[in-house]
Design a protein around this motif. Structure first.
Motif, PDB file in Angstrom:
ATOM      1  N   VAL A 163      60.808  78.865  71.950  1.00  0.00           N
ATOM      2  CA  VAL A 163      59.680  79.065  72.628  1.00  0.00           C
ATOM      3  C   VAL A 163      59.724  80.557  73.402  1.00  0.00           C
ATOM      4  O   VAL A 163      60.476  80.805  74.060  1.00  0.00           O
ATOM      5  N   THR A 164      58.707  81.262  73.029  1.00  0.00           N
ATOM      6  CA  THR A 164      58.349  82.512  74.046  1.00  0.00           C
ATOM      7  C   THR A 164      57.973  82.049  75.245  1.00  0.00           C
ATOM      8  O   THR A 164      56.492  81.800  75.154  1.00  0.00           O
ATOM      9  N   GLU A 216      60.850  72.703  75.119  1.00  0.00           N
ATOM     10  CA  GLU A 216      61.952  73.023  74.249  1.00  0.00           C
ATOM     11  C   GLU A 216      63.195  72.262  74.214  1.00  0.00           C
ATOM     12  O   GLU A 216      63.527  71.777  75.640  1.00  0.00           O
ATOM     13  N   THR A 245      56.206  81.604  78.888  1.00  0.00           N
ATOM     14  CA  THR A 245      55.200  82.514  79.297  1.00  0.00           C
ATOM     15  C   THR A 245      55.594  82.535  81.266  1.00  0.00           C
ATOM     16  O   THR A 245      56.475  81.536  81.464  1.00  0.00           O
ATOM     17  N   THR A 259      62.418  84.688  74.858  1.00  0.00           N
ATOM     18  CA  THR A 259      63.216  83.867  74.491  1.00  0.00           C
ATOM     19  C   THR A 259      64.627  83.838  74.679  1.00  0.00           C
ATOM     20  O   THR A 259      65.537  83.283  73.895  1.00  0.00           O
ATOM     21  N   GLU A 292      54.239  74.163  76.952  1.00  0.00           N
ATOM     22  CA  GLU A 292      55.396  74.690  76.353  1.00  0.00           C
ATOM     23  C   GLU A 292      56.668  73.869  76.442  1.00  0.00           C
ATOM     24  O   GLU A 292      56.855  73.376  77.893  1.00  0.00           O
ATOM     25  N   SER A 297      60.876  71.808  69.420  1.00  0.00           N
ATOM     26  CA  SER A 297      60.005  72.780  70.598  1.00  0.00           C
ATOM     27  C   SER A 297      58.558  72.820  70.015  1.00  0.00           C
ATOM     28  O   SER A 297      57.943  72.359  69.244  1.00  0.00           O
ATOM     29  N   SER A 298      57.779  73.350  71.182  1.00  0.00           N
ATOM     30  CA  SER A 298      56.233  73.493  70.930  1.00  0.00           C
ATOM     31  C   SER A 298      56.028  74.633  70.244  1.00  0.00           C
ATOM     32  O   SER A 298      54.782  74.730  69.873  1.00  0.00           O
ATOM     33  N   ASN A 299      57.070  75.181  69.546  1.00  0.00           N
ATOM     34  CA  ASN A 299      57.150  76.556  68.600  1.00  0.00           C
ATOM     35  C   ASN A 299      57.520  76.086  67.416  1.00  0.00           C
ATOM     36  O   ASN A 299      58.084  76.716  66.821  1.00  0.00           O
ATOM     37  N   ALA A 300      57.173  75.030  66.851  1.00  0.00           N
ATOM     38  CA  ALA A 300      57.380  74.532  65.301  1.00  0.00           C
ATOM     39  C   ALA A 300      59.135  74.531  65.208  1.00  0.00           C
ATOM     40  O   ALA A 300      59.426  74.810  64.090  1.00  0.00           O
TER      41      ALA A 300
END
Length: 140
Positions: free
Chosen positions: A85-86, A56, A88, A18, A54, A78-81
């Motif tokens: 995004v962490t 952002e 990968t 991140t 993923e 983002s794809s992380n709500a």
């Protein structure tokens, strides 16, 4: 320390996690961030992982030097709500964008300005009508 927008700016990054993104060079037919921005400039960016689900969108700050970095300072979506995004392992495309949030804000401001202008035009028309009526009364 300017806010920078420009067309066709996109670089590759293999950064994970991140933290700040290391910008590894422009993709074919695109320009690097360094061609349009300087250190400490602010940009709106998108990150899209080429193979993982993923993404952002955010506002970031550039560091230009021996290695070029993009600090992810404010996440818009983002794809992380909506959180950072962490990322990968794998290739990510990082590009300059003009986010929908900004366009919506500008459109809303334009609508308010348009309504205000319309109200001013109506007021002027009413005043002109009153003056015309008064002139007709004086003339009659």
């Amino acid at each position: 320390m300017a806010l920078v927008w420009s067309d066709r700016v996109k670089e590759l990054s293999t950064t994970t996690g991140t933290g700040n993104l290391t910008l590894s060079g422009a993709l074919r037919t695109f320009r690097p961030f360094t061609s349009v921005a300087s250190s400490n400039d602010t940009v709106y960016y998108s990150i899209v992982h080429r193979t993982a689900n993923e993404f952002e969108v955010g506002e970031g700050t550039l560091t230009i030097g021996g290695t070029n970095y993009l600090a992810r300072t404010s996440i818009i979506s983002s794809s992380n709500a909506g959180a950072a995004v962490t990322l990968t392992s794998g290739d990510k495309e990082v590009g300059l964008i003009f986010p929908a949030r900004i366009i919506t804000s500008i459109a809303a401001d334009a609508s308010v300005a348009s309504v205000a202008q319309t109200s001013a035009n109506v007021a002027r028309t009413s005043a002109n009508t009153a003056v015309t009526s008064a002139n007709v009364a004086v003339t009659s």
